[in-house]
Design a protein around this motif. Structure first.
Motif, short mmCIF file in Angstrom:
data_model
loop_
_atom_site.label_atom_id
_atom_site.label_comp_id
_atom_site.label_asym_id
_atom_site.label_seq_id
_atom_site.Cartn_x
_atom_site.Cartn_y
_atom_site.Cartn_z
N ASP A 76 44.08 58.91 42.31
CA ASP A 76 44.52 57.53 42.15
C ASP A 76 43.76 56.65 43.13
OD1 ASP A 76 46.77 57.58 40.23
OD2 ASP A 76 47.66 58.94 41.70
N GLY A 77 43.85 55.35 42.90
CA GLY A 77 43.29 54.37 43.82
C GLY A 77 41.82 54.58 44.09
N ASP A 78 41.42 54.57 45.36
CA ASP A 78 40.00 54.70 45.70
C ASP A 78 39.47 56.11 45.45
OD1 ASP A 78 41.19 56.03 47.86
OD2 ASP A 78 39.71 55.27 49.29
N ALA A 79 40.34 57.08 45.17
CA ALA A 79 39.93 58.45 44.88
C ALA A 79 40.12 58.80 43.41
CB ALA A 79 40.70 59.42 45.76
N GLU A 80 40.27 57.80 42.55
CA GLU A 80 40.48 58.05 41.13
C GLU A 80 39.19 58.48 40.44
OE1 GLU A 80 43.02 55.86 37.85
OE2 GLU A 80 41.23 54.72 38.33
N ILE A 81 39.33 59.41 39.50
CA ILE A 81 38.23 59.87 38.66
C ILE A 81 38.74 59.84 37.23
CG2 ILE A 81 36.71 61.80 38.11
CD1 ILE A 81 37.43 62.81 41.05
N VAL A 82 38.08 59.09 36.37
CA VAL A 82 38.47 58.99 34.96
C VAL A 82 37.30 59.45 34.09
CG1 VAL A 82 39.14 57.44 33.08
CG2 VAL A 82 40.08 57.09 35.37
N LEU A 83 37.57 60.39 33.22
CA LEU A 83 36.56 60.90 32.29
C LEU A 83 36.85 60.37 30.90
CD1 LEU A 83 35.10 64.41 31.96
CD2 LEU A 83 36.25 63.43 29.98
N ARG A 84 35.78 59.91 30.22
CA ARG A 84 35.87 59.53 28.80
C ARG A 84 34.74 60.25 28.09
NH1 ARG A 84 36.29 54.21 26.67
NH2 ARG A 84 34.21 53.86 27.48
N CYS A 85 35.06 61.00 27.07
CA CYS A 85 34.07 61.76 26.30
C CYS A 85 33.91 61.14 24.92
CB CYS A 85 34.53 63.21 26.18
SG CYS A 85 33.35 64.28 25.32
N GLY A 86 32.66 61.07 24.47
CA GLY A 86 32.40 60.52 23.13
C GLY A 86 32.15 59.03 23.13
N ILE A 87 31.73 58.50 24.28
CA ILE A 87 31.43 57.07 24.33
C ILE A 87 30.12 56.81 23.60
CG2 ILE A 87 32.66 56.76 26.52
CD1 ILE A 87 29.83 56.51 27.85
N PRO A 88 29.93 55.59 23.08
CA PRO A 88 28.63 55.25 22.49
C PRO A 88 27.57 55.23 23.60
CG PRO A 88 30.29 53.58 21.98
CD PRO A 88 30.89 54.52 22.96
N ARG A 89 26.31 55.37 23.22
CA ARG A 89 25.23 55.32 24.21
C ARG A 89 25.26 53.96 24.90
NH1 ARG A 89 20.03 53.95 25.49
NH2 ARG A 89 18.76 55.61 26.39
N PRO A 90 25.49 53.95 26.21
CA PRO A 90 25.55 52.68 26.92
C PRO A 90 24.17 52.02 27.01
CG PRO A 90 26.62 54.42 28.17
CD PRO A 90 25.89 55.08 27.04
N ASP A 91 24.13 50.71 26.92
CA ASP A 91 22.88 49.97 27.07
C ASP A 91 22.23 50.24 28.41
OD1 ASP A 91 23.22 48.83 24.56
OD2 ASP A 91 24.16 47.00 25.36
N GLU A 92 23.05 50.49 29.43
CA GLU A 92 22.54 50.75 30.77
C GLU A 92 21.62 51.96 30.82
OE1 GLU A 92 26.46 48.67 31.04
OE2 GLU A 92 25.72 50.41 29.96
N MET A 93 21.73 52.86 29.86
CA MET A 93 20.88 54.06 29.83
C MET A 93 19.41 53.70 29.66
SD MET A 93 22.94 56.68 30.20
CE MET A 93 22.12 58.11 29.57
N SER A 94 19.13 52.51 29.16
CA SER A 94 17.74 52.07 28.97
C SER A 94 17.17 51.40 30.21
CB SER A 94 17.66 51.09 27.79
OG SER A 94 18.09 51.73 26.61
N ASP A 95 17.96 51.22 31.24
CA ASP A 95 17.52 50.56 32.46
C ASP A 95 16.77 51.56 33.35
OD1 ASP A 95 17.16 49.27 34.87
OD2 ASP A 95 19.23 48.53 35.00
N PRO A 96 15.44 51.43 33.45
CA PRO A 96 14.68 52.40 34.24
C PRO A 96 14.93 52.30 35.75
CG PRO A 96 13.26 50.62 33.55
CD PRO A 96 14.59 50.39 32.89
N THR A 97 15.61 51.26 36.19
CA THR A 97 15.87 51.12 37.63
C THR A 97 17.13 51.86 38.08
OG1 THR A 97 17.16 49.08 37.38
CG2 THR A 97 14.77 48.85 37.62
N LEU A 98 17.96 52.30 37.14
CA LEU A 98 19.17 53.03 37.53
C LEU A 98 18.77 54.44 38.00
CD1 LEU A 98 21.88 52.11 34.88
CD2 LEU A 98 21.68 51.32 37.23
#
Length: 158
Positions: A76-98
């Motif tokens: 919870d809070g600052d130690a929370e971890i949330v997993l989501r499976c089956g998301i669409p390909r995020p646009d951020e995946m195309s960012d070569p600076t990440l």
């Protein structure tokens, strides 16, 4: 004197009401958007869900609402971890600076956020997203708990 005796009772009543409201299962912070992947991806996510650990980084699993094999939560809070499976390909995946990080054969894109890092699997079908709290701002060790289940259940694309 009588006035002072009644005042603590009112305060206790207010505290009890607030505590009960805070424990409500309809708390907005408990809700996580469930992805809607195609059937084949949903089956892979269901297989992953069965292999996910009960604890991650010392935090107990307690799934969000609505209940779904496509989502999971630890901590919870600052130690929370949330997993989501089956998301669409995020646009951020195309960012070569990440930046990216590899952990035990699973590659991740790392997106820094004020709320804590967002990790997205690379070269896996379907995509998995981990939203983590600020405690993990400079710590990718939390990813170790997910490497074996992801490697075993999600198809590598390259």
């Amino acid at each position: 004197m009588t006035h002072l005796r009644h005042r603590p009772l009112l305060v206790l009543s207010a505290v009890a009401v607030l505590a009960a409201a805070g424990c409500s299962s309809s708390d907005a912070t408990d809700k996580v958007a469930v992805p809607t992947p195609p059937a084949q991806e949903a089956r892979a996510c269901e297989a992953l869900d069965k292999l996910l650990p009960d604890t991650v980084a010392g935090r107990q699993r307690h799934d969000p609402t609505p209940d779904s094999p496509l989502t999971a939560r630890w901590g919870d809070g600052d130690a929370e971890i949330v997993l989501r499976c089956g998301i669409p390909r995020p646009d951020e995946m195309s960012d070569p600076t990440l930046p990216g990080v590899g952990v035990d054969g699973v590659d991740w894109t790392v997106e820094k956020r004020d709320q804590g890092p967002r990790f997205i699997t690379q070269y896996r079908d379907p995509y998995v997203e981990l939203l983590t709290g600020t405690r993990y701002a400079n710590d990718a060790s939390v990813l170790q708990a997910f490497a074996a289940p992801i490697a075993k259940t999600l198809r590598k694309t390259v």
